[in-house]
Motif scaffolding. Structure first.
Motif, short mmCIF file in Angstrom:
data_model
loop_
_atom_site.label_atom_id
_atom_site.label_comp_id
_atom_site.label_asym_id
_atom_site.label_seq_id
_atom_site.Cartn_x
_atom_site.Cartn_y
_atom_site.Cartn_z
N ARG A 128 38.90 51.59 54.46
CA ARG A 128 38.80 52.39 55.68
C ARG A 128 37.45 53.10 55.76
N GLU A 129 37.03 53.68 54.64
CA GLU A 129 35.77 54.43 54.63
C GLU A 129 34.57 53.51 54.86
N ILE A 130 34.61 52.31 54.32
CA ILE A 130 33.52 51.35 54.55
C ILE A 130 33.41 51.02 56.03
N GLU A 131 34.55 50.81 56.67
CA GLU A 131 34.55 50.45 58.09
C GLU A 131 34.12 51.63 58.96
N VAL A 132 34.65 52.83 58.68
CA VAL A 132 34.32 54.01 59.47
C VAL A 132 32.83 54.34 59.37
N ASN A 133 32.25 54.14 58.20
CA ASN A 133 30.85 54.49 57.99
C ASN A 133 29.88 53.31 58.14
N ASN A 134 30.41 52.17 58.62
CA ASN A 134 29.58 50.98 58.87
C ASN A 134 28.77 50.56 57.63
N LEU A 135 29.46 50.40 56.52
CA LEU A 135 28.80 50.03 55.27
C LEU A 135 29.14 48.60 54.84
N GLN A 136 29.57 47.78 55.82
CA GLN A 136 29.96 46.40 55.50
C GLN A 136 28.77 45.54 55.09
N HIS A 137 27.54 45.95 55.47
CA HIS A 137 26.36 45.14 55.16
C HIS A 137 25.98 45.21 53.67
N ILE A 138 26.56 46.16 52.95
CA ILE A 138 26.26 46.33 51.53
C ILE A 138 27.14 45.39 50.71
N LYS A 139 26.59 44.89 49.61
CA LYS A 139 27.38 44.06 48.69
C LYS A 139 28.21 44.97 47.79
N TRP A 140 29.52 44.84 47.88
CA TRP A 140 30.41 45.59 47.01
C TRP A 140 30.92 44.65 45.92
N VAL A 141 30.85 45.12 44.68
CA VAL A 141 31.32 44.29 43.57
C VAL A 141 32.30 45.11 42.73
N PHE A 142 33.18 44.41 42.06
CA PHE A 142 34.24 45.08 41.30
C PHE A 142 34.28 44.56 39.87
N GLY A 143 34.57 45.46 38.92
CA GLY A 143 34.78 45.08 37.53
C GLY A 143 36.01 45.77 36.98
N GLY A 144 36.84 45.02 36.26
CA GLY A 144 38.05 45.62 35.70
C GLY A 144 38.81 44.65 34.83
N THR A 145 40.07 44.93 34.61
CA THR A 145 40.93 44.04 33.84
C THR A 145 41.39 42.89 34.73
N GLU A 146 42.00 41.88 34.12
CA GLU A 146 42.50 40.76 34.93
C GLU A 146 43.49 41.21 36.00
N PRO A 147 44.47 42.09 35.70
CA PRO A 147 45.40 42.53 36.75
C PRO A 147 44.72 43.33 37.87
N THR A 148 43.79 44.23 37.52
CA THR A 148 43.12 45.00 38.58
C THR A 148 42.14 44.12 39.36
N ALA A 149 41.56 43.15 38.68
CA ALA A 149 40.65 42.23 39.36
C ALA A 149 41.39 41.42 40.42
N GLU A 150 42.63 41.06 40.13
CA GLU A 150 43.42 40.30 41.11
C GLU A 150 43.68 41.14 42.36
N VAL A 151 43.95 42.43 42.16
CA VAL A 151 44.13 43.34 43.30
C VAL A 151 42.84 43.44 44.10
N ALA A 152 41.73 43.52 43.41
CA ALA A 152 40.41 43.64 44.06
C ALA A 152 40.12 42.40 44.91
N ARG A 153 40.44 41.23 44.39
CA ARG A 153 40.20 39.99 45.14
C ARG A 153 41.00 39.97 46.44
N LYS A 154 42.24 40.42 46.39
CA LYS A 154 43.11 40.40 47.57
C LYS A 154 42.68 41.40 48.63
N SER A 155 41.90 42.42 48.22
CA SER A 155 41.49 43.46 49.17
C SER A 155 40.52 42.94 50.22
N GLY A 156 39.75 41.91 49.88
CA GLY A 156 38.77 41.38 50.83
C GLY A 156 37.50 42.19 50.92
#
Length: 550
Positions: free
Chosen positions: A77-105
């Motif tokens: 929500r904050e990315i959309e409200v503040n128009n920060l979609q042009h930035i590359k967002w990357v995630f690091g974590g465990t396999e279970p949290t990484a799966e959640v991150a992938r589904k977030s889009g």
């Protein structure tokens, strides 16, 4: 202008080692970084992003996946409200949290540690964040550049069955742990592939029984999966040019491994005399050089494995590189086999390797690039498999002191049984953990006073031996690359080893002993170390008397 990365562990996550490591890699790739710390609220993260205007934002979370779902909903929500979609967002974590991150889009790349630090480095260099879409370099130099600062990993493989070897190559490639698979053919293949004079009782002895060109093609095709490892194969011991051409044609031999003075009557691995084999080996180096193929001259360890003293090991390392350069090789793979002899101490072992590196380094120029390859010595591995794993890790850690471009893993099981694909994968993972830990910063073992003192002594005595070899043919335009001179140096004992005793093509009179961790020429009657200057002077005097008598 440097690119900027902002990173943080979000929510109530205080685990920041992964984030910190990510930023360290980013700095190595030329990025500027801002670390926001642990347990950073989403609002604070967004404020920092708006303030710093980074190209990439790194987000980490290593706790409960369900808690992450709510955090990522807020972040989206904050990315959309503040128009920060042009930035590359990357995630690091465990396999279970990484799966959640992938589904977030939200994220352009998600790292869960499964593909190692190499995947992170590849992304930071602008490569694909999808491991399955990576394009793997198909040359040795390309692989080294892609993996830097990590060394590429090599292991030899060859089972007594061709079909088992093919299936094994598939498993190893799919595991994506090796950059280079060195195919080990049996001795029958190395010596008799073209004349077909096989000794059937030796089929599969020492490697895979390759009997026709199509066998190599099948092995290569089996490797075209996973991380598409490079393939290479040992040189033949007979019909060496035919073998070289076939290996280049079938498995695209990543680099050639050619001895200078071996694979002949000295070691019983072929019928060639010493002079002939040196000439042919030199021409084989030249043949590969003309085709742009890197060359390794696996020479020095052949002498050390036969208990030659350290000076001869260093001398042969230099002569191997010298002859490769003379034959036009541009990319030279210098192998540094630690733990030979097995009783050598870590300090004295490192000193020997540093002496080799510094002397070979004197040959480097714009036309001769040296690629360092480190490995453990086979004889140093105990048959107890748990102890052998300790030796594998110990040797790898010491080897990292020379900052190798290639690490040749020796399977921990080799003193017990030939390595299976499972053994190879396990051995490589042990070494990769050692390499990763060393990259965080290890003590500079090369600055140890005793190491430096021994290194300088070896360099000094190596120069004495090299001058002695040159003196055998003062009118030769280049004695150090003259096959007749090198063969003569072996014949009269300037180049010698205890294991050559009784070999009519060598002197076989050298005796050696490991003292305080270093291997010296030794006089067992007088119980003393023989200085190299004294040793070579005695040999040269005897040779002069023989020449005068004749």
């Amino acid at each position: 202008m440097k690119k900027l990365i902002v990173a943080a562990a979000i929510g109530n996550c205080v685990h920041v080692a992964g984030v910190y490591n990510f930023l360290r890699f980013a700095e190595q790739q030329g990025y500027e970084t801002v670390f926001l710390g642990p347990a950073v609220p989403i609002k604070k993260l967004i404020e920092a992003v708006k303030e710093h205007k980074p190209e990439i934002v790194g987000v980490s979370f290593r706790l409960t996946p369900s808690a992450l779902e709510k955090l990522l909903e807020e972040l989206k929500r904050e990315i959309e409200v503040n128009n920060l979609q042009h930035i590359k967002w990357v995630f690091g974590g465990t396999e279970p949290t990484a799966e959640v991150a992938r589904k977030s889009g939200i994220f352009a790349a998600v790292f869960d540690g499964k593909n190692g630090d190499e995947a992170t480095i590849n992304f930071l260099r602008g490569g694909s964040s999808n491991h399955r879409q990576r394009v793997f370099a198909d040359t040795l130099i390309g692989r080294i550049k892609d993996k830097f600062p990590y060394p590429i990993i090599r292991h030899h493989f060859g089972l007594p069955s061709l079909e088992d070897t093919i299936e094994g190559v598939k498993k190893i490639a799919e595991a994506e742990v090796l950059d280079v698979i060195s195919i080990a053919p049996d001795q029958n293949a190395q010596e008799h592939f073209f004349d077909k004079k096989y000794d059937k009782s030796l089929d599969g002895a020492g490697g895979v029984p390759i009997r026709k060109k199509e066998d190599l093609i099948r092995i290569y095709e089996a490797s075209r999966r996973g991380n598409y490892p490079l393939l290479r194969c040992y040189s033949g011991t007979n019909d060496v040019f035919k073998m070289a051409e076939m290996l280049l044609e079938t498995i695209h031999n990543a680099w050639a491994a050619i001895p200078l003075c071996w694979y002949n009557v000295l070691d019983g691995r072929g019928p060639r005399d010493v002079n002939t084999s040196i000439r042919e080996n030199q021409q084989l180096m030249k043949w590969h050089a003309e085709k742009g193929v890197p060359v390794e001259v696996n020479e020095a360890h052949h002498w050390s494995l036969r208990d030659a003293h350290d000076v001869i090991g260093v001398t042969m390392a230099y002569l191997a590189a010298y002859n490769a350069k003379k034959m036009g090789v541009r990319d030279y793979v210098a192998q540094f086999m630690f733990n030979v002899p097995a009783s050598i101490s870590p300090k004295m072992d490192l000193a020997k390797m540093l002496a080799k590196i510094e002397l070979i380094g004197e040959l480097q120029d714009e036309n001769f690039r040296v690629i360092r390859q480190a490995r453990a010595g086979l004889a140093s591995f105990p048959s107890d498999l748990l102890e052998a794993k300790g030796q594998l890790a110990s040797s790898a850690y010491l080897s990292m002191a020379i900052k190798p471009h290639i690490y040749h893993v020796v399977g921990y099981c080799e003193a017990h049984h030939a390595a299976t694909p499972e053994d190879i994968i396990e051995s490589v993972k042990i070494v990769k953990a050692v390499i990763k830990n060393s990259m965080f910063g290890m003590p500079d073992l090369t600055q140890d006073k005793e190491v430096i003192q021994r290194k300088e002594q070896l360099k000094k005595e190596t120069r004495i031996l090299l001058e002695a070899i040159k003196s055998l043919a003062p009118h030769s335009p280049d004695p150090l690359s003259d096959p007749d001179v090198l063969a003569l140096a072996i014949k009269i004992g300037l180049l010698d080893a205890p294991h050559l005793k009784g070999n009519k093509y060598a002197k076989g009179e050298l005796q050696t002993k490991v003292i305080d961790g270093a291997c010296y020429a030794y006089d067992y009657e007088k119980h003393r170390i023989i200085p190299e200057e004294e040793r070579v002077e005695k040999i040269l005097r005897e040779y002069e008397r023989l020449v005068i008598t004749v």
